[in-house]
Motif scaffolding. Structure first.
Motif, PDB file in Angstrom:
ATOM      1  N   ALA A 146      -6.921   7.237 -45.829  1.00 30.65           N
ATOM      2  CA  ALA A 146      -8.289   6.987 -45.349  1.00 30.65           C
ATOM      3  C   ALA A 146      -8.530   7.540 -43.951  1.00 30.65           C
ATOM      4  CB  ALA A 146      -8.593   5.494 -45.386  1.00 30.65           C
ATOM      5  N   HIS A 147      -7.539   7.451 -43.087  1.00 29.01           N
ATOM      6  CA  HIS A 147      -7.753   7.967 -41.727  1.00 29.01           C
ATOM      7  C   HIS A 147      -8.008   9.473 -41.751  1.00 29.01           C
ATOM      8  CE1 HIS A 147      -6.991   4.175 -39.942  1.00 29.01           C
ATOM      9  NE2 HIS A 147      -5.691   4.169 -40.162  1.00 29.01           N
ATOM     10  N   VAL A 148      -7.293  10.180 -42.605  1.00 23.74           N
ATOM     11  CA  VAL A 148      -7.450  11.643 -42.671  1.00 23.74           C
ATOM     12  C   VAL A 148      -8.644  12.032 -43.532  1.00 23.74           C
ATOM     13  CG1 VAL A 148      -6.318  13.799 -43.369  1.00 23.74           C
ATOM     14  CG2 VAL A 148      -4.992  12.019 -42.227  1.00 23.74           C
ATOM     15  N   LYS A 149      -8.893  11.294 -44.601  1.00 28.55           N
ATOM     16  CA  LYS A 149      -9.994  11.640 -45.510  1.00 28.55           C
ATOM     17  C   LYS A 149     -11.355  11.135 -45.035  1.00 28.55           C
ATOM     18  CE  LYS A 149      -7.588  12.105 -49.892  1.00 28.55           C
ATOM     19  NZ  LYS A 149      -7.501  11.589 -51.268  1.00 28.55           N
ATOM     20  N   SER A 150     -11.381  10.052 -44.280  1.00 32.09           N
ATOM     21  CA  SER A 150     -12.665   9.468 -43.887  1.00 32.09           C
ATOM     22  C   SER A 150     -12.886   9.474 -42.379  1.00 32.09           C
ATOM     23  CB  SER A 150     -12.761   8.025 -44.394  1.00 32.09           C
ATOM     24  OG  SER A 150     -12.678   7.988 -45.801  1.00 32.09           O
ATOM     25  N   ASP A 151     -11.961   8.869 -41.640  1.00 32.96           N
ATOM     26  CA  ASP A 151     -12.145   8.709 -40.192  1.00 32.96           C
ATOM     27  C   ASP A 151     -12.188  10.049 -39.470  1.00 32.96           C
ATOM     28  OD1 ASP A 151     -12.081   5.951 -40.624  1.00 32.96           O
ATOM     29  OD2 ASP A 151      -9.943   5.810 -40.202  1.00 32.96           O
ATOM     30  N   LEU A 152     -11.218  10.903 -39.742  1.00 32.95           N
ATOM     31  CA  LEU A 152     -11.166  12.194 -39.048  1.00 32.95           C
ATOM     32  C   LEU A 152     -12.390  13.065 -39.359  1.00 32.95           C
ATOM     33  CD1 LEU A 152      -9.824  14.254 -37.212  1.00 32.95           C
ATOM     34  CD2 LEU A 152      -8.366  14.928 -39.151  1.00 32.95           C
ATOM     35  N   PRO A 153     -12.794  13.229 -40.625  1.00 32.45           N
ATOM     36  CA  PRO A 153     -13.988  14.045 -40.875  1.00 32.45           C
ATOM     37  C   PRO A 153     -15.243  13.511 -40.176  1.00 32.45           C
ATOM     38  CG  PRO A 153     -12.768  13.748 -42.908  1.00 32.45           C
ATOM     39  CD  PRO A 153     -12.121  12.855 -41.883  1.00 32.45           C
ATOM     40  N   LEU A 154     -15.371  12.206 -40.075  1.00 32.25           N
ATOM     41  CA  LEU A 154     -16.522  11.631 -39.376  1.00 32.25           C
ATOM     42  C   LEU A 154     -16.491  11.990 -37.893  1.00 32.25           C
ATOM     43  CD1 LEU A 154     -19.049   9.868 -39.410  1.00 32.25           C
ATOM     44  CD2 LEU A 154     -17.568   7.887 -39.078  1.00 32.25           C
ATOM     45  N   LEU A 155     -15.321  11.863 -37.272  1.00 33.58           N
ATOM     46  CA  LEU A 155     -15.178  12.230 -35.860  1.00 33.58           C
ATOM     47  C   LEU A 155     -15.480  13.711 -35.637  1.00 33.58           C
ATOM     48  CD1 LEU A 155     -11.926  10.250 -34.986  1.00 33.58           C
ATOM     49  CD2 LEU A 155     -14.228   9.769 -34.132  1.00 33.58           C
ATOM     50  N   VAL A 156     -14.997  14.557 -36.542  1.00 31.34           N
ATOM     51  CA  VAL A 156     -15.212  16.003 -36.415  1.00 31.34           C
ATOM     52  C   VAL A 156     -16.686  16.340 -36.616  1.00 31.34           C
ATOM     53  CG1 VAL A 156     -14.688  18.249 -37.459  1.00 31.34           C
ATOM     54  CG2 VAL A 156     -12.838  16.631 -36.986  1.00 31.34           C
ATOM     55  N   GLU A 157     -17.327  15.707 -37.586  1.00 27.88           N
ATOM     56  CA  GLU A 157     -18.758  15.949 -37.817  1.00 27.88           C
ATOM     57  C   GLU A 157     -19.581  15.577 -36.584  1.00 27.88           C
ATOM     58  OE1 GLU A 157     -22.299  14.129 -40.599  1.00 27.88           O
ATOM     59  OE2 GLU A 157     -20.265  14.172 -41.419  1.00 27.88           O
ATOM     60  N   GLN A 158     -19.267  14.454 -35.977  1.00 20.92           N
ATOM     61  CA  GLN A 158     -19.973  14.039 -34.764  1.00 20.92           C
ATOM     62  C   GLN A 158     -19.743  15.047 -33.639  1.00 20.92           C
ATOM     63  OE1 GLN A 158     -18.326  10.113 -34.237  1.00 20.92           O
ATOM     64  NE2 GLN A 158     -19.846   9.152 -35.573  1.00 20.92           N
ATOM     65  N   ALA A 159     -18.504  15.508 -33.490  1.00 22.10           N
ATOM     66  CA  ALA A 159     -18.184  16.474 -32.431  1.00 22.10           C
ATOM     67  C   ALA A 159     -18.896  17.801 -32.658  1.00 22.10           C
ATOM     68  CB  ALA A 159     -16.672  16.673 -32.357  1.00 22.10           C
ATOM     69  N   ARG A 160     -18.970  18.241 -33.895  1.00 25.53           N
ATOM     70  CA  ARG A 160     -19.676  19.499 -34.178  1.00 25.53           C
ATOM     71  C   ARG A 160     -21.150  19.396 -33.789  1.00 25.53           C
ATOM     72  NH1 ARG A 160     -16.538  20.321 -39.780  1.00 25.53           N
ATOM     73  NH2 ARG A 160     -14.853  21.656 -38.995  1.00 25.53           N
ATOM     74  N   GLY A 161     -21.730  18.223 -33.970  1.00 22.55           N
ATOM     75  CA  GLY A 161     -23.109  18.022 -33.548  1.00 22.55           C
ATOM     76  C   GLY A 161     -23.261  18.027 -32.037  1.00 22.55           C
ATOM     77  N   GLN A 162     -22.279  17.474 -31.339  1.00 21.32           N
ATOM     78  CA  GLN A 162     -22.329  17.415 -29.878  1.00 21.32           C
ATOM     79  C   GLN A 162     -21.972  18.739 -29.226  1.00 21.32           C
ATOM     80  OE1 GLN A 162     -19.696  13.794 -29.650  1.00 21.32           O
ATOM     81  NE2 GLN A 162     -21.145  13.283 -28.006  1.00 21.32           N
ATOM     82  N   TYR A 163     -21.073  19.493 -29.845  1.00 20.10           N
ATOM     83  CA  TYR A 163     -20.546  20.722 -29.239  1.00 20.10           C
ATOM     84  C   TYR A 163     -20.686  21.887 -30.220  1.00 20.10           C
ATOM     85  CZ  TYR A 163     -18.412  16.808 -26.803  1.00 20.10           C
ATOM     86  OH  TYR A 163     -18.211  15.623 -26.161  1.00 20.10           O
ATOM     87  N   PRO A 164     -21.913  22.321 -30.486  1.00 19.72           N
ATOM     88  CA  PRO A 164     -22.113  23.380 -31.478  1.00 19.72           C
ATOM     89  C   PRO A 164     -21.466  24.718 -31.080  1.00 19.72           C
ATOM     90  CG  PRO A 164     -24.158  22.905 -30.314  1.00 19.72           C
ATOM     91  CD  PRO A 164     -23.165  21.867 -29.886  1.00 19.72           C
ATOM     92  N   GLU A 165     -21.183  24.892 -29.811  1.00 19.72           N
ATOM     93  CA  GLU A 165     -20.551  26.135 -29.344  1.00 19.72           C
ATOM     94  C   GLU A 165     -19.057  26.173 -29.660  1.00 19.72           C
ATOM     95  OE1 GLU A 165     -19.585  23.134 -26.282  1.00 19.72           O
ATOM     96  OE2 GLU A 165     -21.366  23.531 -27.455  1.00 19.72           O
ATOM     97  N   MET A 166     -18.513  25.042 -30.057  1.00 23.01           N
ATOM     98  CA  MET A 166     -17.078  24.934 -30.298  1.00 23.01           C
ATOM     99  C   MET A 166     -16.783  24.991 -31.796  1.00 23.01           C
ATOM    100  SD  MET A 166     -14.535  21.790 -29.182  1.00 23.01           S
ATOM    101  CE  MET A 166     -15.207  21.721 -27.526  1.00 23.01           C
ATOM    102  N   GLY A 167     -15.948  25.931 -32.181  1.00 20.25           N
ATOM    103  CA  GLY A 167     -15.492  25.978 -33.567  1.00 20.25           C
ATOM    104  C   GLY A 167     -14.365  24.966 -33.737  1.00 20.25           C
ATOM    105  N   ILE A 168     -14.546  24.020 -34.641  1.00 18.68           N
ATOM    106  CA  ILE A 168     -13.550  22.976 -34.862  1.00 18.68           C
ATOM    107  C   ILE A 168     -13.128  23.028 -36.320  1.00 18.68           C
ATOM    108  CG2 ILE A 168     -13.052  20.503 -34.783  1.00 18.68           C
ATOM    109  CD1 ILE A 168     -15.426  20.234 -32.809  1.00 18.68           C
ATOM    110  N   LYS A 169     -11.843  23.211 -36.546  1.00 13.27           N
ATOM    111  CA  LYS A 169     -11.355  23.191 -37.925  1.00 13.27           C
ATOM    112  C   LYS A 169     -10.222  22.178 -38.035  1.00 13.27           C
ATOM    113  CE  LYS A 169      -7.644  26.585 -38.141  1.00 13.27           C
ATOM    114  NZ  LYS A 169      -7.103  27.747 -38.804  1.00 13.27           N
TER     115      LYS A 169
END
Length: 122
Positions: A76-99
């Motif tokens: 769950a941490h990798v399938k749910s928690d991490l994608p949510l954190l990454v999605e939020q970060a992509r919204g905050q930092y659109p200039e940053m490529g995050i994979k």
């Protein structure tokens, strides 16, 4: 020039000693990637946590970030928690490529190394 970072993402624990193998992994990885910033980030209980680390990276102009979940499985941490954190970060930092990539424990090379260790324990 691209500024890159590699985040080794782990769960975190109350005991500081829990992080020691992850710190060694970070050091070994950094030695192999001298031109890339290699850091640990934690989901909870320890710092830095992923959101604050990504804010720091944005402020420093880091444009490419790879996140490696240092978990044995895709729970769950990798399938749910991490994608949510990454999605939020992509919204905050659109200039940053995050994979993100799969959890290390899902990789055949890692499982093979663990199996060799287990076999050698006999």
């Amino acid at each position: 020039m691209k500024k890159q970072a590699l985040i080794l993402f782990a769960h975190g624990a109350r005991a500081a000693s829990w992080a020691e193998p992850f710190e060694r992994l970070q050091q070994l990885t950094q030695e192999q990637l001298p031109d890339v910033r290699v850091v640990l980030a934690f989901l909870e209980l320890m710092t830095p946590q992923l959101p604050e680390l990504l804010a720091e990276f944005s402020a420093k102009g880091i444009t490419e970030v790879s996140i490696v979940p240092v978990f044995l499985g895709q729970g769950a941490h990798v399938k749910s928690d991490l994608p949510l954190l990454v999605e939020q970060a992509r919204g905050q930092y659109p200039e940053m490529g995050i994979k993100t990539v799969e959890a290390v424990g899902e990789q055949p090379e890692v499982l093979g190394a663990i199996a060799r260790y287990c076999v050698a324990s006999l």
